[in-house]
Design an enzyme around this catalytic site. Sequence first.
Site, PDB file in Angstrom:
ATOM      1  N   ARG A   1      -7.608   5.184  51.026  1.00 47.94           N
ATOM      2  CA  ARG A   1      -7.515   5.471  49.593  1.00 47.94           C
ATOM      3  C   ARG A   1      -8.321   4.437  48.796  1.00 47.94           C
ATOM      4  NH1 ARG A   1      -1.096   6.225  49.072  1.00 47.94           N
ATOM      5  NH2 ARG A   1      -1.161   4.348  50.346  1.00 47.94           N
TER       6      ARG A   1
ATOM      7  N   CYS B   1      -3.855   0.876  45.104  1.00 48.27           N
ATOM      8  CA  CYS B   1      -3.143   0.359  43.929  1.00 48.27           C
ATOM      9  C   CYS B   1      -3.938  -0.483  42.946  1.00 48.27           C
ATOM     10  CB  CYS B   1      -1.920  -0.406  44.392  1.00 48.27           C
ATOM     11  SG  CYS B   1      -0.737   0.709  45.169  1.00 48.27           S
TER      12      CYS B   1
END
Length: 480
Positions: free
Chosen positions: A342, A272
């Site tokens: 990620r 994020c």
Amino acid sequence: MVKICCIGAGYVGGPTMAVIALKCPSIRVVVVDISAPRINAWNSDQLPIYEPGLEDVVKQCRGKNLFFSTDVEKHVREADIVFVSVNTPTKTQGLGAGKAADLTYWESAARMIADVSESDKIVVEKSTVPVKTAEAIEKILTHNSKGINFQILSNPEFLAEGTAIQDLFNPDRVLIGGRETPGGQKAVQALKDVYAHWVPEDRILATNLWSAELSKLAANAFLAQRISSVNAISALCEATGANVTQVSHAIGKDTRIGPKFLNASVGFGGSCFQKDILNLVYICECNGLHEVANYWKQVIKINDYQKNRFVNRVVSSMFNTVSGKKIAILGFAFKKDTGDTRETPAIDVCKGLLGDKAQLTIYDPQVTEDQIRRDLAMRKFDWDHPTHLQPLSPTATKEVSVCWDAYEAAKDAHAICILTEWDEFKSLDYQKIYNAMRKPAFVFDGRNIVDVEKLREIGFIVYSIGKPLDPWLKDMPAVA
Ligand SMILES: NC(=O)C1=CN([C@@H]2O[C@H](COP(=O)(O)OP(=O)(O)OC[C@H]3O[C@@H](n4cnc5c(N)ncnc54)[C@H](O)[C@@H]3O)[C@@H](O)[C@H]2O)C=CC1
Ligand SMILES: O=C(O)[C@H]1O[C@H](OP(=O)(O)OP(=O)(O)OC[C@H]2O[C@@H](n3ccc(=O)[nH]c3=O)[C@H](O)[C@@H]2O)[C@H](O)[C@@H](O)[C@@H]1O
């Protein structure tokens, strides 16, 4: 009985709904996803994500008031409240590519809700989205609404991976944004009632929709900015002989600054921070606020600089070449206590070392070989699409091997790079590791977890981010 359906059974949808089900036995919660393997995993003993405490929560409510299903339409149709927690990746093509949020998955979820609904619903934005998304979603929903009343709420999620359950049990705040109309306020109250089962009322904040959407992006930008700030200072520490741990401790004692989120590192990762800052930058640019956009862009630039700086330190310390040298990579996840990779800084560091022809042996206690190979082969931003849309696992590259043991990884290696702060790396037998390595043996600690003095006594040449440099390294300055 209130019925909740959550679209998207990922890192947010799964844990968040499991905790709502646990804390609200009177609510029936169904989590749906288009990925059958993911739903099967949620229904099995091997949950699709590793998160401390999650298994326990799921086991307590699964089959009672918590269900996982691929029958998306049925459960959306039956629900009173629909959470949408799907991917919102960075666009890779077209207008705003490399910055703007790609709302494809969100839009398709909204269209599906509009198509299948037969009763009034509250639709909750759980995914992180650009400011004003609710307006677009409202248009999609009301356009097809057949007289059905949809209320859109923004309820961004602030959990961090690795501590998700703890964060959900005891959130600093729950944020609910809604329309300032009677209908909007009634919907806000309905969602407040859900959280009020376990969250103290003064921690449930109600705002307008745009404040809630923007607060999520702003919170992530502020958090990431702290890391880039301390990482920028770490470079100056290395140049001057200051110690970044001492500096961050000293500045964090100022209650206006505070001690959290001041650990210098090889760089921040995770799904994020980068995505949301890029999104913020794009929104600023679209509003003609170029100075503001550049200000936030710098947070990402420093993060990239930090990862490059680390690679350059490794290469320059090892006589300016790592070609053909075995380097052990300890840790691949973007932080400890998660198997999530990620945007992990390990990807850029490994790619940098592979670019200099190093031979890498990678060990992470929670990341599979398949995932590591996929990550090292994937194009930027491809990772944030639903798994079934991601490229297939690539064939093995001979420069990379993956093993299940730190000692095995370090055997015959010229250097070790610590890229994730797993607790087990603090208590390894470094003497044993040293004995099995090539000499001179290097440790590059990207997380500041090793006891530098102890390792130097053993004989290692040690680099620790932002710490006074080993005399060896002083003679080989890294230029980023
Ligand atoms: N991972 C994190 O720690 C946090 C993530 N967020 C935000 O939450 C959102 C979701 O993030 P994650 O849970 O990490 O993503 P994820 O990739 O783990 O999960 C998203 C899920 O949505 C599913 N999906 C996509 N389109 C769908 C559709 N049309 N119908 C049904 N299922 C669909 C995918 O198959 C996937 O399983 C993102 O916007 C992210 O920015 C917010 C706070 C924390
Ligand atoms: O929107 C999101 O996805 C979430 O993003 C972050 O959570 P997360 O990315 O899961 O994990 P963090 O603990 O924030 O760590 C992010 C990265 O920063 C690094 N970090 C963190 C803290 C620090 O002092 N130094 C540092 O380098 C971590 O190692 C990691 O790579 C935020 O902390 C959550 O509040 C937010 O909900």
